[in-house]
Design an enzyme around this catalytic site. Sequence first.
Site, PDB file in Angstrom:
ATOM      1  N   ARG A  82      16.674  20.397  19.999  1.00  0.00           N
ATOM      2  CA  ARG A  82      16.918  19.295  20.942  1.00  0.00           C
ATOM      3  C   ARG A  82      15.582  18.759  21.452  1.00  0.00           C
ATOM      4  NH1 ARG A  82      20.423  17.435  25.408  1.00  0.00           N
ATOM      5  NH2 ARG A  82      19.324  15.569  26.045  1.00  0.00           N
ATOM      6  N   ARG A  92      22.585  13.211  20.488  1.00  0.00           N
ATOM      7  CA  ARG A  92      21.817  14.449  20.607  1.00  0.00           C
ATOM      8  C   ARG A  92      22.448  15.561  19.785  1.00  0.00           C
ATOM      9  NH1 ARG A  92      23.665  12.220  25.039  1.00  0.00           N
ATOM     10  NH2 ARG A  92      25.103  13.221  26.432  1.00  0.00           N
ATOM     11  N   ASP A  95      23.624  19.555  23.804  1.00  0.00           N
ATOM     12  CA  ASP A  95      23.506  19.321  25.235  1.00  0.00           C
ATOM     13  C   ASP A  95      24.174  20.495  25.940  1.00  0.00           C
ATOM     14  OD1 ASP A  95      22.793  17.922  27.524  1.00  0.00           O
ATOM     15  OD2 ASP A  95      24.612  16.717  27.541  1.00  0.00           O
ATOM     16  N   ASP A  97      24.836  21.885  29.712  1.00  0.00           N
ATOM     17  CA  ASP A  97      24.789  21.507  31.129  1.00  0.00           C
ATOM     18  C   ASP A  97      25.314  22.631  31.990  1.00  0.00           C
ATOM     19  OD1 ASP A  97      23.809  18.876  30.846  1.00  0.00           O
ATOM     20  OD2 ASP A  97      25.810  18.127  30.384  1.00  0.00           O
TER      21      ASP A  97
END
Length: 151
Positions: A82, A92, A95, A97
């Site tokens: 990434r 992307r 990801d 989070d």
Amino acid sequence: MRAYIGLGANLGPREATLLRAVDLLASEPGIEVLELSSFRETDPVGVTDQPRFVNGAVAVETTLSPRELLDALLRVERDLGRTRDGERWGPRTLDLDLLVFADEVVDEECLRVPHPRLHERRFALEPLAELEPDLVIPGHGAVSDLLAELH
């Protein structure tokens, strides 16, 4: 502490990348992976002219602080290729989070928990509801109630 991490990818071998990210998280000191949601294909939010995402969530038990956990997430993202030099909300490979960290509310530079837009994002709430339907998002309410409010 119990924490919940959102998973997403829309480039490359999406599901394989997410599964590898979970494996790498499990190998991090201070992180025990408890449960992984199913994956779902979702439309992009923000920048809509890009491939569809595969999203999910993982529940972890951790001895790390929220900042240390975020650092581990960023390390896994980097290890899996990434880069953060593209368009915000753009395509992307991965990801990760930090969505919820126990019942804590954190508002620091580059770290806000619960995730600031979690309560309005079906693609993040649905996997959380699968893992823990009664989970309360601090300041917003139960995941199941938040999902019911979205149209």
